[in-house]
Design a protein around this motif. Structure first.
Motif, short mmCIF file in Angstrom:
data_model
loop_
_atom_site.label_atom_id
_atom_site.label_comp_id
_atom_site.label_asym_id
_atom_site.label_seq_id
_atom_site.Cartn_x
_atom_site.Cartn_y
_atom_site.Cartn_z
N GLU A 1 -3.64 1.74 8.76
CA GLU A 1 -2.84 2.97 8.82
C GLU A 1 -2.15 3.26 7.49
O GLU A 1 -1.69 4.38 7.25
CB GLU A 1 -1.82 2.87 9.94
N ALA A 2 -2.08 2.26 6.60
CA ALA A 2 -1.37 2.44 5.33
C ALA A 2 -2.29 2.74 4.16
O ALA A 2 -1.82 3.14 3.10
CB ALA A 2 -0.54 1.19 5.02
N THR B 1 -10.16 -8.79 2.64
CA THR B 1 -11.08 -8.24 3.63
C THR B 1 -10.61 -8.52 5.05
O THR B 1 -10.66 -7.65 5.93
CB THR B 1 -12.48 -8.83 3.42
N ARG B 2 -10.13 -9.74 5.29
CA ARG B 2 -9.70 -10.09 6.64
C ARG B 2 -8.56 -9.20 7.10
O ARG B 2 -8.48 -8.82 8.28
CB ARG B 2 -9.25 -11.56 6.68
N LEU B 3 -7.67 -8.84 6.18
CA LEU B 3 -6.52 -8.04 6.56
C LEU B 3 -6.89 -6.60 6.90
O LEU B 3 -6.10 -5.89 7.52
CB LEU B 3 -5.46 -8.06 5.45
N LEU B 4 -8.08 -6.17 6.48
CA LEU B 4 -8.51 -4.82 6.85
C LEU B 4 -8.77 -4.69 8.35
O LEU B 4 -8.92 -3.60 8.86
CB LEU B 4 -9.79 -4.44 6.08
N LEU B 5 -8.81 -5.83 9.02
CA LEU B 5 -8.99 -5.79 10.46
C LEU B 5 -7.68 -5.54 11.19
O LEU B 5 -7.67 -5.40 12.41
CB LEU B 5 -9.59 -7.12 10.94
N GLU B 6 -6.58 -5.48 10.45
CA GLU B 6 -5.27 -5.28 11.06
C GLU B 6 -4.96 -3.78 11.14
O GLU B 6 -4.99 -3.08 10.12
CB GLU B 6 -4.18 -5.98 10.24
N GLU C 1 -9.98 1.64 16.55
CA GLU C 1 -9.56 3.04 16.54
C GLU C 1 -8.93 3.42 15.21
O GLU C 1 -9.12 4.53 14.72
CB GLU C 1 -8.60 3.31 17.70
N SER C 2 -8.16 2.49 14.62
CA SER C 2 -7.59 2.77 13.30
C SER C 2 -8.70 2.92 12.26
O SER C 2 -8.65 3.80 11.39
CB SER C 2 -6.64 1.64 12.88
N ALA C 3 -9.72 2.07 12.36
CA ALA C 3 -10.85 2.16 11.43
C ALA C 3 -11.58 3.49 11.61
O ALA C 3 -11.98 4.14 10.63
CB ALA C 3 -11.81 0.99 11.67
N LEU D 1 0.83 -1.20 0.00
CA LEU D 1 0.00 0.00 0.00
C LEU D 1 0.87 1.26 0.00
O LEU D 1 0.55 2.25 -0.65
CB LEU D 1 -0.93 -0.01 1.22
N GLY D 2 1.96 1.21 0.75
CA GLY D 2 2.88 2.35 0.74
C GLY D 2 3.53 2.54 -0.62
O GLY D 2 3.71 3.67 -1.09
N ASP D 3 3.87 1.44 -1.29
CA ASP D 3 4.49 1.52 -2.62
C ASP D 3 3.55 2.17 -3.63
O ASP D 3 3.96 3.05 -4.40
CB ASP D 3 4.88 0.12 -3.10
#
Length: 393
Positions: free
Chosen positions: A110-111, A100-105, A135-137, A74-76
Motif C-alpha cells: 500500500e506504500a 522481495t519477501r516484504l513485498l508480500l506484506e 488484493e493489495s497486489a 517508502l512514504g519518506d
C-alpha cells in the motif's frame, strides 16, 4: 559565506552523506530526512556497501526486516523525491536489500509507488503470495495497467484503424456505399471545374473489404521467462487494447516450457497479467507450434513473437516452423523486448537465423508499438521501418 556558496556546500553534503563528510555543513529538517532515506538504502550498514568505495558507503543505515519500517521509508522517499527517482530507489531497495519477501506484506504494498518493474516483481511472486497480500497486489497492478492504458490505448487504436483503412482501399469500388467520398474528392481536386463548381472524378477511392468484420488476425506470443518481466506487462496491456477492436482477431499466448492461451482473459488485462507465471525455462518451438494452429487466414495474419530467443527447445524445429509460417504468408515479427529498458540481452545466433528467413528481430519501446502495428498491417518493410524508427528516436 555567500548564499550561493552555502547552497553549493549543502548540495555537496547531501551527495557525500555520512557524519565525517568534511564539509562542516550540518543538515536539518527536510535535508536531514532526505539524507536519512538515502542512508537507509545506500549506506554501509545493514543495507550493504554500494560497491564503489564512496564516502556514502560509510553511512550507517538499512531498512531492517520490518515491513512497517520499510513502509515508513517508502512514504519518506515519496515525500522528498520525484516519482521517477522513487521508482529507481524502490528497484534498488528490492535488489540491494533483498526486500522481495516484504513485498508480500499488504502494508508495504500500500506504500509503494506503482510502476512496471514492481508489477513484474509481484507477478513473479504471485504463486507464493499469501491471500491477505493478494488484493493489495492486484490494486498495485490495476493502478499501473490503468496508467498504461491511458497513455497507450488511444494512440494504438488510432494507428491500427488508420492502417486498416489505408490497406483496405481500392480504386474500383463496386457500390456507392463502398466509396470513400472524402478521399475521392481530395484525390481529384485537379479536376475541379470552376464554372460548374464541382469536381469530376476520374479515380474513385473506396473500401475493398468493408463487408468483413475481421480484417487481420494478430497473435502475440510472449516469452514469460524472468528476464522478460516488463515485456510481459506491456504485452498484456497491448493485447487487451487490440482485442477490444472488432476489426482484429487477437490472441495472446504466453510460454515458458509450457504454453498457456490467455485469449479468454483479454477483456481484463489485470486478469491476463495474473494468469502469467514469470520464471522457468523457454520452449519457443512449442509456443510457435501452438500459434500455428491458431492462424486460420495466413495471408491476413501477423504473428509477433516477443522473446530474447534463448531457446531451450528444439532450435532447428523452431526455425522450420517459422519458415513454414512465412512461406504460407504469415507476417512474423520478433521483438527482443517490448519495454523501455534499452538494448536487451538476446541470442544473436537465433536472431541472425531468423533474419535469414526474412523475419526481423529488434527491440521495441511501448511508444513505438502502435506505429509498428500500423507498418505490419500495411505490409511495409518492417526491418527498414525499425531501422528508421531507431535512428530517429
Amino acid at each position: 559565506m555567500s548564499a550561493e556558496a552555502e547552497e553549493r556546500l549543502r548540495r555537496w553534503r547531501l551527495v557525500l552523506g555520512g557524519d565525517a563528510d568534511g564539509t562542516g555543513c550540518a543538515l536539518s529538517g527536510a535535508d536531514a530526512a532526505m539524507d536519512g532515506a538515502l542512508a537507509a538504502l545506500y549506506g554501509g550498514g545493514e543495507g550493504g556497501d554500494d560497491g564503489g568505495g564512496s564516502a556514502r558507503a560509510n553511512r550507517s543505515g538499512g531498512l531492517g526486516g520490518s515491513a512497517p519500517r520499510v513502509a515508513r521509508w517508502l512514504g519518506d522517499i515519496r515525500t522528498y523525491f520525484p516519482s521517477s527517482v522513487v521508482q529507481v530507489m524502490q528497484r534498488d531497495a528490492i535488489e540491494r536489500l533483498n526486500l522481495t519477501r516484504l513485498l508480500l506484506e499488504p502494508e508495504m504494498l500500500e506504500a509503494v509507488e506503482p510502476d512496471v518493474h514492481l508489477v513484474g516483481t509481484l507477478l513473479a511472486l504471485n504463486r507464493v503470495m499469501p491471500e491477505q497480500a493478494r488484493e493489495s497486489a492486484r490494486a498495485v497492478v490495476r493502478t499501473v495497467v490503468a496508467e498504461l492504458e491511458r497513455r497507450l490505448a488511444q494512440r494504438t487504436r488510432a494507428a491500427v484503424t488508420g492502417a486498416l483503412d489505408r490497406s483496405a482501399r481500392t480504386h474500383r469500388p463496386r457500390r456507392a456505399a463502398e466509396i470513400d467520398w472524402d478521399r475521392t474528392i481530395r484525390a481529384n481536386l485537379r479536376n475541379y471545374l470552376p464554372e460548374r463548381e464541382t469536381v469530376v472524378p476520374d479515380r474513385l477511392v473506396g473500401y475493398a473489404r468493408r463487408q468483413r468484420a475481421v480484417q487481420r488476425e494478430v497473435v502475440l506470443c510472449v516469452d514469460q521467462s524472468g528476464s522478460m518481466a516488463a515485456s510481459v506487462v506491456y504485452s498484456g496491456v497491448f493485447g487487451a487494447v487490440l482485442a477490444s477492436m472488432r476489426s482484429l482477431k487477437t490472441s495472446l499466448v504466453v510460454f515458458d516450457t509450457a504454453v498457456v492461451d490467455l485469449t479468454p482473459q483479454l477483456h481484463d488485462p489485470v486478469e491476463v497479467l495474473f494468469g502469467t507465471q514469470l520464471g522457468g525455462g523457454t520452449d519457443i518451438n512449442r509456443a510457435v507450434a501452438y500459434c500455428q494452429e491458431l492462424i486460420t487466414r495466413p495471408a491476413d495474419s501477423i504473428l509477433i513473437l516477443i522473446s530474447d530467443l534463448y531457446e531451450g527447445g528444439v532450435r532447428e524445429e523452431m526455425l522450420r516452423r517459422v519458415a513454414a509460417l512465412t512461406a504460407a504468408g504469415v507476417q512474423v515479427i520478433v521483438l527482443l523486448a517490448l519495454s523501455d529498458e534499452g538494448a536487451p540481452s538476446y541470442d544473436r545466433e537465433n536472431a541472425a537465423a531468423l533474419a535469414a528467413l526474412g523475419v526481423p528481430a529488434f527491440a521495441c519501446t511501448p511508444d513505438m508499438f502502435p506505429d509498428l502495428m500500423a507498418a505490419a498491417i500495411e505490409r511495409r518493410d518492417v526491418a527498414r521501418w525499425a531501422e528508421q524508427a531507431t535512428a530517429s528516436a
